[in-house]
Design an enzyme around this catalytic site. Structure first.
Site, PDB file in Angstrom:
ATOM      1  N   SER A  29      -8.848  -7.893  -6.206  1.00 46.04           N
ATOM      2  CA  SER A  29      -7.621  -7.115  -6.468  1.00 46.04           C
ATOM      3  C   SER A  29      -7.800  -6.162  -7.640  1.00 46.04           C
ATOM      4  CB  SER A  29      -6.453  -8.068  -6.743  1.00 46.04           C
ATOM      5  OG  SER A  29      -6.786  -8.975  -7.779  1.00 46.04           O
ATOM      6  N   ASN A 116      -2.883 -18.291 -12.227  1.00 49.27           N
ATOM      7  CA  ASN A 116      -1.597 -18.317 -11.515  1.00 49.27           C
ATOM      8  C   ASN A 116      -0.411 -18.043 -12.440  1.00 49.27           C
ATOM      9  OD1 ASN A 116      -3.233 -18.947  -9.408  1.00 49.27           O
ATOM     10  ND2 ASN A 116      -2.521 -21.064  -9.157  1.00 49.27           N
ATOM     11  N   THR A 161      34.640  14.543   5.990  1.00 44.31           N
ATOM     12  CA  THR A 161      34.383  13.264   6.664  1.00 44.31           C
ATOM     13  C   THR A 161      33.756  13.662   7.993  1.00 44.31           C
ATOM     14  OG1 THR A 161      36.556  13.207   7.711  1.00 44.31           O
ATOM     15  CG2 THR A 161      36.366  12.098   5.575  1.00 44.31           C
ATOM     16  N   SER A 283       7.019  29.404   1.855  1.00 35.69           N
ATOM     17  CA  SER A 283       6.278  29.166   3.078  1.00 35.69           C
ATOM     18  C   SER A 283       5.064  30.080   3.081  1.00 35.69           C
ATOM     19  CB  SER A 283       7.168  29.469   4.279  1.00 35.69           C
ATOM     20  OG  SER A 283       6.377  29.792   5.408  1.00 35.69           O
ATOM     21  N   ASN A 291      12.194  26.783   0.077  1.00 39.54           N
ATOM     22  CA  ASN A 291      12.486  25.461   0.661  1.00 39.54           C
ATOM     23  C   ASN A 291      12.854  24.422  -0.395  1.00 39.54           C
ATOM     24  OD1 ASN A 291      11.848  26.431   3.250  1.00 39.54           O
ATOM     25  ND2 ASN A 291       9.666  26.055   2.899  1.00 39.54           N
ATOM     26  N   GLU A 296      13.962  17.090  -0.250  1.00 39.03           N
ATOM     27  CA  GLU A 296      13.399  16.636   1.033  1.00 39.03           C
ATOM     28  C   GLU A 296      12.396  15.513   0.810  1.00 39.03           C
ATOM     29  OE1 GLU A 296      12.443  19.899   4.090  1.00 39.03           O
ATOM     30  OE2 GLU A 296      12.620  20.962   2.204  1.00 39.03           O
ATOM     31  N   TYR A 323       1.510 -21.739  -5.794  1.00 44.29           N
ATOM     32  CA  TYR A 323       0.858 -20.438  -5.653  1.00 44.29           C
ATOM     33  C   TYR A 323       0.028 -20.367  -4.372  1.00 44.29           C
ATOM     34  CZ  TYR A 323      -2.215 -16.462  -6.291  1.00 44.29           C
ATOM     35  OH  TYR A 323      -2.886 -15.290  -6.087  1.00 44.29           O
ATOM     36  N   GLN A 328      -1.095 -12.135  -3.988  1.00 44.50           N
ATOM     37  CA  GLN A 328      -1.852 -10.979  -4.478  1.00 44.50           C
ATOM     38  C   GLN A 328      -1.350  -9.695  -3.802  1.00 44.50           C
ATOM     39  OE1 GLN A 328      -6.062 -11.411  -5.571  1.00 44.50           O
ATOM     40  NE2 GLN A 328      -6.501  -9.946  -3.934  1.00 44.50           N
TER      41      GLN A 328
HETATM   42  N1  ARG Z   1      -5.452 -11.825  -8.239  1.00 47.47           N
HETATM   43  C1  ARG Z   1      -4.581 -12.937  -8.101  1.00 47.47           C
HETATM   44  C2  ARG Z   1      -3.171 -12.481  -7.739  1.00 47.47           C
HETATM   45  O1  ARG Z   1      -2.933 -11.322  -7.786  1.00 47.47           O
HETATM   46  C3  ARG Z   1      -4.525 -13.692  -9.384  1.00 47.47           C
HETATM   47  C4  ARG Z   1      -4.243 -15.132  -9.247  1.00 47.47           C
HETATM   48  C5  ARG Z   1      -5.339 -15.777  -8.473  1.00 47.47           C
HETATM   49  N2  ARG Z   1      -5.333 -17.185  -8.579  1.00 47.47           N
HETATM   50  C6  ARG Z   1      -6.158 -17.905  -7.854  1.00 47.47           C
HETATM   51  N3  ARG Z   1      -6.150 -19.144  -8.072  1.00 47.47           N
HETATM   52  N4  ARG Z   1      -6.937 -17.379  -6.955  1.00 47.47           N
HETATM   53  O2  ARG Z   1      -2.321 -13.245  -7.384  1.00 47.47           O
END
Ligand code: ARG
Length: 465
Positions: A29, A116, A161, A283, A291, A296, A323, A328
């Site tokens: 991530s 976590n 309306t 345009s 525009n 928009e 968790y 993620q």
């Molecule tokens: N990258 C993880 C998230 O966004 C962090 C927590 C991950 N914890 C784990 N035990 N894999 O949630």
């Protein structure tokens, strides 16, 4: 003690082979959660100080950690930090670099903590800041609306309306309707902030920790209202993200409705307003075009925020305690919602006070649409005609107007009297647009004097919250 684990993972101890290269990329991530770095470091500082206070870390270890974290932050902000996908996320990237810099003390930082509770804390710290930014932009936009409403408190326009001309209103009154929607949006965000501002740290992986931690102290250091009551809940629920996105979706929905009006009003067919050139584009093929791209786009971007809300609700709905890695997936929808919301608010706050009204076009539209028909019916009621009969009488007069291309105020007294003999010379006072709006002079009404009162109240409400 140096350990050699497959792939050099901080959690590699129980593994006998390295992570598959694609799985590594698939599960990482860091590509998006690195934007949390400041909050991750802030959380780590507080955690280290708390551990030192309860005697789990020595003062020297704590000092080394704090100095190391400062260094990491400097590297990240200078663009000198090497983010590594094999270290999965922002948390492990920062911890690994810290350990590289300060050695064993860095490895002790994670005592009594888990990613976590760490990630849930980071996200709350981040969101708290973003809500504050959104609240400030909302406030700025509301002030812009009040400025414009004040300028246009007497300007007459048709109220609609079904997008059909209904009754005359003042432009100032119409603008104050948007103020009210944004006021509720601001209250919703401020209320959401109270539930965001609760600290997960100390929940560790799910069940808390065997170390003698002081969660109230950590919470105080981080400016949280309180530590979360339940460790399982603290690491698992993302309802605070969902709640924010719901509030953001409502703000965007309001901006989208507002956008729709601006687009219509800026068209040649309405011609009610002029948007400043700096908020429009041309345009590449049609030289005459100007525009209304900003409204928009805001209308268009509303779709993605609404979509993120549904993504997040769906992400959460099947998760058992506590968790799960599913969580993620909370980040990208949240980040995009925040960016879209802040960008949309910013551009609206810049644009709204610069909107120019075209009162002649507004007035002409109100006159064409028999906007004072209800005033004529009310007039007849005051002369003793039952409302339903009055409605019928005025309907017939309007039909004549449609057939002959005239507004009610353009008919002669004799013509009007042919529909009802109770109509007198004084009818022309109420058939004017000015007379119509001035007559609606009660709390929350459209009369200019009421609009000015409402603006004064709105300024006080804005200052008070
Ligand atoms: N990258 C993880 C998230 O966004 C962090 C927590 C991950 N914890 C784990 N035990 N894999 O949630």
């Amino acid at each position: 003690m140096a350990t050699q684990t497959p792939g050099g993972k901080p959690w590699g101890g129980r593994f006998t082979e390295s992570t598959d290269a694609f799985v590594e990329a698939f599960t990482a991530s860091v590509g998006f959660d690195r934007r949390l770095y400041r909050y991750d470091i802030e959380g780590s500082r507080a955690h280290a100080r708390m551990l030192a206070r309860v005697g789990v870390l020595t003062e020297a270890e704590c000092e080394a950690i704090l100095a190391g974290l400062d260094q990491v932050q400097r590297e990240i902000e200078a663009g000198d930090f090497t983010w590594s996908v094999s270290l999965e996320d922002v948390h492990m990237n920062i911890e690994a670099r810290l350990t590289e810099l300060i050695g064993d003390a860095g490895k002790k930082l994670h005592t009594g903590r888990s990613r976590n509770d760490q990630v849930a804390t980071d996200l709350r710290l981040y969101l708290r800041d973003q809500i504050d930014l959104a609240l400030a932009e909302l406030n700025r936009l509301q002030q812009g609306l009040l400025e414009l409403a004040e300028r246009e408190a007497d300007t007459l326009m048709p109220g609609f309306t079904h997008l059909q001309v209904a009754m005359p209103v003042t432009f100032g009154h119409h603008l104050l309707a948007w103020f009210e929607m944004l006021q509720r949006d601001r209250q919703r965000l401020a209320d959401c902030r109270r539930r965001v501002n609760v600290m997960p740290l100390g929940a560790a992986a799910l069940a808390g920790t065997s170390f003698p931690i002081d969660r109230h102290y950590t919470a105080e250091l981080l400016g949280f209202e309180a530590p979360a009551e339940n460790s399982l809940d603290a690491v698992s629920d993302r309802d605070f993200v969902i709640e924010f996105c719901a509030a953001a979706a409502l703000v965007m929905t309001h901006l989208s409705r507002f956008s729709e009006e601006l687009v219509l009003w800026a068209s040649a067919q309405f011609g009610f307003i002029e948007l400043p050139d700096r908020f429009c584009t041309g345009s590449s093929i049609m030289p005459q075009k100007k525009n209304p791209d900003v409204p928009e786009l805001v209308r268009g971007k509303t779709g993605r925020v609404n979509g993120h809300l549904v993504s997040l609700l769906t992400l959460m709905k099947g998760q058992p305690l506590a968790y799960n890695k599913d969580n993620q997936e909370d980040k990208e929808p949240l980040f995009d919602s925040v960016d879209t919301l802040l960008g949309s608010l910013r551009v609206f706050a810049d644009m709204v006070p610069a909107i120019e009204a075209r009162p002649e076009a507004m007035r002409a539209a109100a006159r064409q649409g028999f906007a004072t028909a209800t005033d004529l019916a009310d007039y007849l009621v005051r002369k003793g005609v039952p409302f339903r009969d009055a409605h019928e009488v005025v309907g017939r007069a309007v039909r004549l107007g449609v057939e002959t291309g005239r507004d009610l105020a353009e008919m002669s007294l004799q013509e009007l009297q042919s529909f009802c003999d109770r109509i007198g010379e004084d009818v022309f006072d109420i058939l004017t647009l000015e007379g119509s709006v001035a007559a609606r002079s009660h709390f929350g009404g459209t009369a200019p004097v009421q609009v000015r009162d409402a603006i004064a109240r709105a300024r006080r409400r804005l200052a008070a919250s």
